[in-house]
Design an enzyme around this catalytic site. Structure first.
Site, PDB file in Angstrom:
ATOM      1  CG  ASP A  53      20.971  35.514   5.228  1.00  0.00           C
ATOM      2  OD1 ASP A  53      20.146  34.629   4.929  1.00  0.00           O
ATOM      3  OD2 ASP A  53      21.274  35.796   6.403  1.00  0.00           O
ATOM      4  CE1 TYR A  58      19.401  38.671  11.616  1.00  0.00           C
ATOM      5  CE2 TYR A  58      19.887  38.861   9.284  1.00  0.00           C
ATOM      6  CZ  TYR A  58      19.973  38.165  10.466  1.00  0.00           C
ATOM      7  OH  TYR A  58      20.633  36.967  10.489  1.00  0.00           O
TER       8      TYR A  58
END
EC number: 1.1.1.440
Length: 323
Positions: A53, A58
């Site tokens: 994930d 990120y």
């Protein structure tokens, strides 16, 4: 070949199967160099993880794509179809005209033709290029729940995302989305752990056949932004000692017994194994009752998206009172 973990799967409402444990790729700043990070993800693949994930926010999509490619090239896996890769579109792309280009950018970052699951990260929209988590009133823009979902459905129709979902959506926001949806969300990825058990949202999602995935199942214990509220909870400590399990295993087993999956991140190889040794034992009714009595408090409130003159004026507005 070294021992590999075995992780059960669930069939989503899209008809696609998803491993019940995902390996999380959100890492604290400074983000490690690309090759170092790809090496960590490759280690998780060797251990047996297949569900990974990530998110555009990120900064780890490229490293994950590198690890997936290396695993395929070296014969560690038989092909792309062995993986379940999910990513989330950030708030600056939460607009009808930006979602498809953003997903294509994510796929380019990872060197993939499709995602197994693409999600809207938050029911929030911010100005393109706004400094993350330092938003001004002008950066916070109205969010179109139904319009953004139509764009997600188009991504699904084009085959760029086999399943589509959301993250951090309340019951009320899901209800609004579903009023006009052709394809229902397969997943709602939300904060869920023993100190925030999602007692309102979980039964609602089960009723609507939307699978719940827990992020922060251990409250990011050990991270700068983390909390010890799960890992040092006296009830969990007591249960773990009586069962000869770790506190993490008890906390994660509890999530599994609620019918949810979870996303876990650890760079420690021993814990990569340990965290998924939860499928061959059970919590007793007495233990579940004790966990049920743990005081509840949402950990992440999302204050960065709140402004008295913005579209979301309070944390109560953001979570529709589910605090």
């Amino acid at each position: 070949m070294e021992k590999q973990v075995q992780i059960p799967e669930i069939e989503l409402n899209s008809g696609h199967k998803m491993p019940l444990v995902g390996f999380g790729t959100c890492v604290p700043d400074p983000i490690p160099p690309l090759e170092e990070l790809a090496g960590i993800f490759l280690e998780a693949i060797k251990v047996g993880y297949r569900h990974f994930d990530t998110a555009s926010s990120y900064g780890t999509e490229e490293a994950l794509g590198r690890a997936v490619a290396q695993a395929i090239e070296t014969g560690l896996v038989n092909g792309r179809e062995e993986f379940f890769i999910s990513s989330k579109l950030w708030c600056e792309d939460a607009d009808l005209d930006l979602i498809l280009p953003a997903l294509k950018k994510t796929l380019g970052n990872m060197g993939l033709d499709y995602l197994d699951l693409s999600m809207i990260h938050m029911p929030v929209r911010v100005r393109k290029g706004a400094e993350m988590f330092n938003y001004t009133k002008e950066d916070l823009l109205p969010f179109d729940i139904q319009g953004t979902w139509k764009a997600m459905e188009e991504c699904n129709k084009l085959g760029l995302a086999k399943s589509i979902g959301v993250s951090n959506y309340s019951c009320e926001k899901l209800t609004k989305l579903l009023e006009n949806a052709t394809v229902p969300p397969a997943v709602n990825q939300v904060e869920m752990n023993v100190v925030w058990q999602q007692r309102k949202l979980l039964p609602f999602c089960k009723e609507k056949n939307i699978h719940v995935t827990a992020w922060s199942p251990l409250l990011s214990y050990g991270a700068v932004w983390g909390s010890n509220a799960v890992m040092e909870n006296p009830i969990l400590v007591e249960i773990a000692a009586s069962k000869n399990k770790t506190v993490a295993q008890v906390a994660l087993r509890w999530i599994y017994e609620q019918g949810a999956s979870f996303i876990m991140r650890t760079f420690n190889k021993d814990r990569m194994f340990e965290n998924v040794q939860i499928f061959d034992w059970e919590l007793t009714k007495e233990e579940l009752d004790k966990i049920q009595k743990i005081p509840q408090r949402r950990g992440t409130l999302g204050e960065d998206f709140i402004h008295p003159e913005g579209p979301i004026k309070s944390v109560e507005d953001l979570w529709d009172g589910d605090l």
